[in-house]
Write a protein that holds these residues in place. Structure first.
Motif, PDB file in Angstrom:
ATOM      1  N   UNK A   1       0.815  -1.198   0.000  1.00 12.11           N
ATOM      2  CA  UNK A   1       0.000   0.000   0.000  1.00 12.11           C
ATOM      3  C   UNK A   1       0.857   1.259   0.000  1.00 12.11           C
ATOM      4  N   UNK A   2       2.167   1.094   0.185  1.00 12.43           N
ATOM      5  CA  UNK A   2       3.102   2.216   0.113  1.00 12.43           C
ATOM      6  C   UNK A   2       4.321   1.790  -0.685  1.00 12.43           C
ATOM      7  N   UNK A   3       4.884   2.722  -1.439  1.00 12.89           N
ATOM      8  CA  UNK A   3       6.075   2.395  -2.218  1.00 12.89           C
ATOM      9  C   UNK A   3       7.241   2.133  -1.272  1.00 12.89           C
ATOM     10  N   UNK A   4       8.237   1.352  -1.711  1.00 11.17           N
ATOM     11  CA  UNK A   4       9.391   1.065  -0.840  1.00 11.17           C
ATOM     12  C   UNK A   4      10.086   2.329  -0.346  1.00 11.17           C
ATOM     13  N   UNK A   5      10.220   3.331  -1.214  1.00 12.01           N
ATOM     14  CA  UNK A   5      10.889   4.563  -0.798  1.00 12.01           C
ATOM     15  C   UNK A   5      10.042   5.336   0.208  1.00 12.01           C
ATOM     16  N   UNK A   6       8.724   5.293   0.023  1.00  9.14           N
ATOM     17  CA  UNK A   6       7.848   5.975   0.979  1.00  9.14           C
ATOM     18  C   UNK A   6       7.911   5.286   2.341  1.00  9.14           C
ATOM     19  N   UNK A   7       7.946   3.941   2.344  1.00  8.51           N
ATOM     20  CA  UNK A   7       8.048   3.212   3.619  1.00  8.51           C
ATOM     21  C   UNK A   7       9.342   3.547   4.348  1.00  8.51           C
ATOM     22  N   UNK A   8      10.455   3.597   3.566  1.00 10.11           N
ATOM     23  CA  UNK A   8      11.750   3.902   4.175  1.00 10.11           C
ATOM     24  C   UNK A   8      11.756   5.310   4.755  1.00 10.11           C
ATOM     25  N   UNK A   9      11.205   6.270   4.023  1.00 13.15           N
ATOM     26  CA  UNK A   9      11.156   7.650   4.501  1.00 13.15           C
ATOM     27  C   UNK A   9      10.293   7.746   5.756  1.00 13.15           C
ATOM     28  N   UNK A  10       9.191   7.016   5.774  1.00 20.44           N
ATOM     29  CA  UNK A  10       8.314   7.041   6.954  1.00 20.44           C
ATOM     30  C   UNK A  10       9.018   6.454   8.176  1.00 20.44           C
ATOM     31  N   UNK A  11       9.747   5.350   7.972  1.00 15.31           N
ATOM     32  CA  UNK A  11      10.463   4.734   9.094  1.00 15.31           C
ATOM     33  C   UNK A  11      11.515   5.675   9.660  1.00 15.31           C
ATOM     34  N   UNK A  12      12.238   6.367   8.768  1.00 12.69           N
ATOM     35  CA  UNK A  12      13.301   7.267   9.230  1.00 12.69           C
ATOM     36  C   UNK A  12      12.752   8.466   9.987  1.00 12.69           C
ATOM     37  N   UNK A  13      11.513   8.845   9.706  1.00  8.06           N
ATOM     38  CA  UNK A  13      10.926  10.026  10.342  1.00  8.06           C
ATOM     39  C   UNK A  13       9.874   9.677  11.387  1.00  8.06           C
ATOM     40  N   UNK A  14       9.736   8.378  11.681  1.00 11.82           N
ATOM     41  CA  UNK A  14       8.799   7.966  12.718  1.00 11.82           C
ATOM     42  C   UNK A  14       7.357   8.250  12.386  1.00 11.82           C
ATOM     43  N   UNK A  15       6.992   8.112  11.136  1.00 15.09           N
ATOM     44  CA  UNK A  15       5.622   8.396  10.696  1.00 15.09           C
ATOM     45  C   UNK A  15       4.857   7.094  10.520  1.00 15.09           C
ATOM     46  N   UNK A  16       3.699   7.001  11.145  1.00 22.89           N
ATOM     47  CA  UNK A  16       2.838   5.824  11.026  1.00 22.89           C
ATOM     48  C   UNK A  16       2.086   5.887   9.702  1.00 22.89           C
ATOM     49  N   UNK A  17       2.356   4.923   8.820  1.00 23.42           N
ATOM     50  CA  UNK A  17       1.729   4.952   7.499  1.00 23.42           C
ATOM     51  C   UNK A  17       0.211   4.797   7.567  1.00 23.42           C
ATOM     52  N   UNK A  18      -0.287   4.242   8.654  1.00 24.91           N
ATOM     53  CA  UNK A  18      -1.743   4.082   8.754  1.00 24.91           C
ATOM     54  C   UNK A  18      -2.444   5.429   8.883  1.00 24.91           C
ATOM     55  N   UNK A  19      -1.672   6.483   9.202  1.00 24.08           N
ATOM     56  CA  UNK A  19      -2.262   7.816   9.344  1.00 24.08           C
ATOM     57  C   UNK A  19      -2.086   8.660   8.081  1.00 24.08           C
TER      58      UNK A  19
END
Length: 420
Positions: free
Chosen positions: A126-144
């Protein structure tokens, strides 16, 4: 056993490819040789085929993603086989462990149902690999995060927007700090950039490679540009007569650019110092002119090479140029067809440009820019602007000026030159 589908060799070691379009989705059945995805490199497009029949178990990148050479794009295997997350290789299907003999009441966990497997698969994608990596590095919950990509997929701009939205408010200014007058505040607010006022175009693929090479060319060479006119009156009249004859006899067309390439190759052959490649170990001055010429494909600027152009007739140059242009614009121009150039021509005359400063196609020492022929009044000669950029490390200004003069002379007398 699952099989990795990887980015093939792109022609330049370490060059990334951009995913143009996927022809399949997770769960699709494919046959051997079926085109799975189309990639774009700095020089061409590549169709990646399925190495053998099977089910598409995983798609690791989205359309528009930039992928390194030899990276895994997708995984194909037997129906229902599910590689573990983060593992590009095969993973056996989960099996239920035996009940603990010491605990008769223990039960083994049930295997995931197809619906659960499909849900897990959808969650991973549901998220691109680069978007997932960026979210992990910035502590962002993708469900939001709300996705704006195809099918609601979360992409990098969505994560960046979420990051800005969750950023802490700026600390209030001290009470003693001066406050700008309302008018100044309005001006400052009007001058501040807003996301809605621009479109962010990713620098990747062909654009990225071109930018890197142009920057390296300017940073690593001593570039100087000389300009002068050539009288194009006779050449334009000659091309007009050629067009009339070729159309009447059903022969391949010959245009102004073909004649310019022919004349340039003939002239440059007399100036090996301009037909050279610079290297600190020695300057290689070539005996034959392997002529590159810039082609705008609408997606990228490519420079196919006509080998031994100085030995060809006008019709030979025209045929080679036409074939290269067709391949370039259809994405079929091979890497080998853009290598080995010793001199390059960039013609912007059809776009109405008169003078410009072409950037060296390194490691070559010279590039000729051609502008639009024009007349100061109806009875005046047609003047053709020529701009020769050269690497001052490889040749001096006098040698470059002589080469440019020879090119101008060849253009002015091309109707006679073509007889020899």
């Amino acid at each position: 056993m699952s099989i990795d589908v990887r980015v093939p060799t792109t022609g330049n070691a370490g060059e990334d490819a951009v995913i143009v379009d996927w022809n399949v989705r997770v769960g699709d059945q494919v046959s051997a040789g079926e085109v799975l995805v189309t990639l774009e490199t700095a020089k061409s497009t590549i169709e990646v085929e399925a190495p053998e029949a099977g089910e598409v178990l995983r798609v690791l990148f989205d359309s528009g993603d930039e992928v390194p050479e030899h990276e895994v794009l997708a995984i194909i295997g037997a129906a229902g086989e599910l590689p573990a997350e983060g593992d590009a290789g095969p993973t056996a299907a989960p099996t239920a462990p035996a009940a603990d003999a010491a605990d008769p009441g223990a039960t083994a966990p049930a295997e995931p149902t197809p619906a659960v497997v499909e849900t897990a698969r959808a969650d991973r994608h549901r998220a691109s690999p680069r978007a997932r990596l960026l979210a992990e590095r910035n502590g962002i919950d993708l469900s939001t995060v709300t996705g704006s990509g195809p099918g609601g997929r979360i992409i990098v701009p969505d994560v960046l927007s979420a990051k800005r939205a969750t950023a802490p408010a700026a600390t209030a200014a001290p009470e003693a700090a001066p406050v700008a007058p309302p008018r100044d505040a309005e001006v400052a607010a009007a001058a501040a950039p807003r996301d809605a006022e621009f479109q962010l175009v990713p620098v990747r693929g062909a654009r990225k490679v071109t930018a890197q090479r142009m920057h390296a060319s300017l940073a690593g060479t001593a570039q100087v540009t000389l300009t002068r006119y050539a009288d194009a009156t006779a050449m334009l009249s000659y091309v007009k007569r050629l067009r009339t004859v070729t159309e009447a006899q059903g022969l391949p067309k010959i245009n102004v650019n073909d004649v310019l390439l022919f004349a340039t190759a003939k002239a440059v052959a007399k100036h090996p110092e301009a037909n050279s490649v610079f290297d600190w170990d020695g300057i290689r001055q070539y005996r034959q002119v392997h002529l590159g010429f810039a082609v705008d494909t609408g997606q990228a600027l490519l420079v196919p090479v006509i080998p031994n152009a100085d030995a060809l007739s006008i019709s030979g140059v025209a045929a080679a140029a036409a074939a290269s242009i067709e391949k370039a614009r259809s994405g079929k121009l091979g890497t080998a067809e853009m290598e080995g150039g010793t001199f390059t021509v960039s013609n912007l005359g059809s776009l109405g440009v008169h003078w410009f400063t072409p950037v060296l196609n390194t490691p070559q020492s010279c590039i000729l820019g051609v502008g639009a022929a024009h007349q100061s009044h109806p009875d005046a000669p047609s003047l053709l602007p020529l701009s020769l950029t050269f690497d001052h490390r490889a040749l001096d200004g006098a040698a470059a000026a002589k080469a440019l003069a020879s090119i101008a002379e060849a253009i002015e007398t091309v109707d006679v030159l073509s007889a020899f």
